[in-house]
Design a protein around this motif. Structure first.
Motif, PDB file in Angstrom:
ATOM      1  N   ASP A  43       0.979  -1.247   0.061  1.00 16.04           N
ATOM      2  CA  ASP A  43       0.037   0.129  -0.001  1.00 16.04           C
ATOM      3  C   ASP A  43       1.035   1.257  -0.048  1.00 16.04           C
ATOM      4  O   ASP A  43       1.799   1.339   0.697  1.00 16.04           O
ATOM      5  CB  ASP A  43      -0.937   0.039   1.288  1.00 16.04           C
ATOM      6  N   HIS A  45       0.924   5.375   0.310  1.00 14.65           N
ATOM      7  CA  HIS A  45      -0.063   6.548   0.629  1.00 14.65           C
ATOM      8  C   HIS A  45       1.079   7.572   1.313  1.00 14.65           C
ATOM      9  O   HIS A  45       1.971   7.453   1.719  1.00 14.65           O
ATOM     10  CB  HIS A  45      -1.048   6.232   1.704  1.00 14.65           C
ATOM     11  N   THR A  46       0.588   8.952   1.382  1.00 17.65           N
ATOM     12  CA  THR A  46       1.261  10.031   2.103  1.00 17.65           C
ATOM     13  C   THR A  46       1.196   9.658   3.659  1.00 17.65           C
ATOM     14  O   THR A  46       0.109   8.951   4.188  1.00 17.65           O
ATOM     15  CB  THR A  46       0.376  11.138   1.661  1.00 17.65           C
ATOM     16  N   ILE A  82      -0.989  13.014  -4.722  1.00 20.67           N
ATOM     17  CA  ILE A  82      -1.976  12.602  -3.964  1.00 20.67           C
ATOM     18  C   ILE A  82      -2.817  13.866  -3.142  1.00 20.67           C
ATOM     19  O   ILE A  82      -3.925  13.952  -3.104  1.00 20.67           O
ATOM     20  CB  ILE A  82      -1.565  11.637  -2.666  1.00 20.67           C
ATOM     21  N   ASP A 350      -4.494   2.255   5.026  1.00 22.22           N
ATOM     22  CA  ASP A 350      -4.008   3.623   5.189  1.00 22.22           C
ATOM     23  C   ASP A 350      -4.620   4.444   6.125  1.00 22.22           C
ATOM     24  O   ASP A 350      -5.535   4.170   6.941  1.00 22.22           O
ATOM     25  CB  ASP A 350      -4.351   4.299   3.588  1.00 22.22           C
TER      26      ASP A 350
END
Length: 372
Positions: A43, A45-46, A82, A350
């Protein structure tokens, strides 16, 4: 909601291998030298306070501006892409020739998260990177993770103190969150007790985790906690009265106004100062002093529907807490909503996928959401 919020500080790209959902009780039985561990996926993500807390507050309806620094590299492009989806990329600084911060997040079911972290451009974030004009109308300034931002912790935290003084001088309420310190790093060699003693007088909402706080205030005690835990999550072996409250006492003696200590899956401890101290909180927050003065309590965690990852649980719980405060909630309700958001967060891999609105959380709590 019309009160403007700035969320600044640490931002990175989180890369999280997705492990099978079988719980692990002892990390030493799982991460063994030479072992190959199959994952289900990865995964991306930020991460960090700017993305996790800032975007969560934006999702919850707050008027939020994000301020952080990334490099001019592929990871930086991914972070900005994002943020742009949330219309939240405008306040970001792109530093030429610097690397974007990244973390490999080991979110093993049953074990608290571990991070392989590169601070990158976060190390050069300065108080001067916060535009004066943006502070003029802001009600709240939330800053996250000075322990992984060298310009903030060096020279006994002079940058952090200078920044908080600057924000307070502008009439803005301040909020500060911490992060785990690598004891073998440059930050780990700093005297964090001294740094916190200097900065807490300029912090209105202090929202650390109990592990981070203990490491910074009493490293010998933290070593004892770790030994007591024997590889398990430290919060599972702590006693609120004997372990958490003494740390809170020290924070209050340093000048804390509103203190919220995240205690992992067990819950959250909170304490507030007396009315005359709370009058120092930024006036644009419009804090009800009668409602908030001299409060103390412990909010047990809510039982999540499932546990996929603890990534961002602390950050999103703080987002719910601060958003609730901005909306005028009482201390007890704000902390309850924070605990509920944390329990919602862990149902996704996330930080943002499991977020519920404050009203959704209120309805679930009113319906009898079970606690541990």
């Amino acid at each position: 909601m019309t009160k403007k919020v700035i969320v600044a500080g640490h931002i990175c790209l989180d890369i999280t291998p997705l492990f099978p959902e079988q719980k692990v009780e002892n990390i030493a039985d799982f991460l063994l030298p030479g072992r190959s561990i199959e994952t289900k996926n990865v995964d991306v993500h930020t991460g960090g306070a700017v993305a996790n807390t800032g975007l969560a507050m934006k999702i919850l309806g707050a008027d939020v501006s994000l301020m952080g620094k990334v490099g001019d590299d592929p990871f930086g492009e991914m972070v900005l892409s994002i943020l742009k989806k949330y219309d939240a990329d405008q306040g970001m600084i792109v530093a030429q020739g610097e690397a974007t911060s990244s973390s490999i997040v080991l979110a093993i079911p049953g074990i608290d998260r571990m991070f392989l972290h590169n601070p990158g451009a976060n190390h050069t974030f300065q108080p001067e990177d916060i535009p004066e004009k943006d502070l003029e109308k802001a009600a709240l300034f939330h800053y996250g993770y000075p322990s992984v931002m060298a310009s903030m912790y060096r020279n006994e935290g002079s940058g952090l103190v200078r920044m908080m003084k600057k924000v307070k001088k502008a009439g803005v309420a301040t909020s500060l969150d911490l992060a785990v310190v690598d004891e073998n790093s440059e930050a780990g060699r700093e005297d964090w007790n001294k740094i916190l003693k200097k900065v807490i007088p300029y912090v209105d909402f202090f929202v650390p985790s109990v592990e981070e706080l203990c490491f910074m205030l009493d490293r010998k005690l933290f070593a004892q906690w770790r030994e007591r835990a024997k590889g398990k999550e430290i919060t599972s072996v702590l006693d609120i009265e004997n372990d958490v409250k003494p740390l809170a006492d020290l924070c209050m003696s340093y000048g804390a106004k509103v203190l919220l200590i995240k205690c992992g899956a067990t819950g959250m401890y909170y304490r507030t100062a007396e009315k005359d101290v709370l009058q120092q909180v930024g006036a644009r927050m419009e804090l009800d002093l009668e409602q908030w003065a001299d409060k103390e309590g412990f909010e047990k965690s809510f039982v999540p529907e499932c546990v996929l990852s603890g990534t961002g649980a602390g950050d999103t719980s703080i987002a719910a807490f601060l958003t609730a405060v901005l909306e005028g909630s009482s201390p007890k309700e704000a902390v309850s909503l924070a605990a509920a958001e944390g329990a919602s967060c862990v149902t996704a891999f996330d930080a943002l996928g499991g977020i519920r609105t404050l009203n959704e959380l209120r309805e679930k709590i009113a319906a009898g959401w079970e606690k541990y």
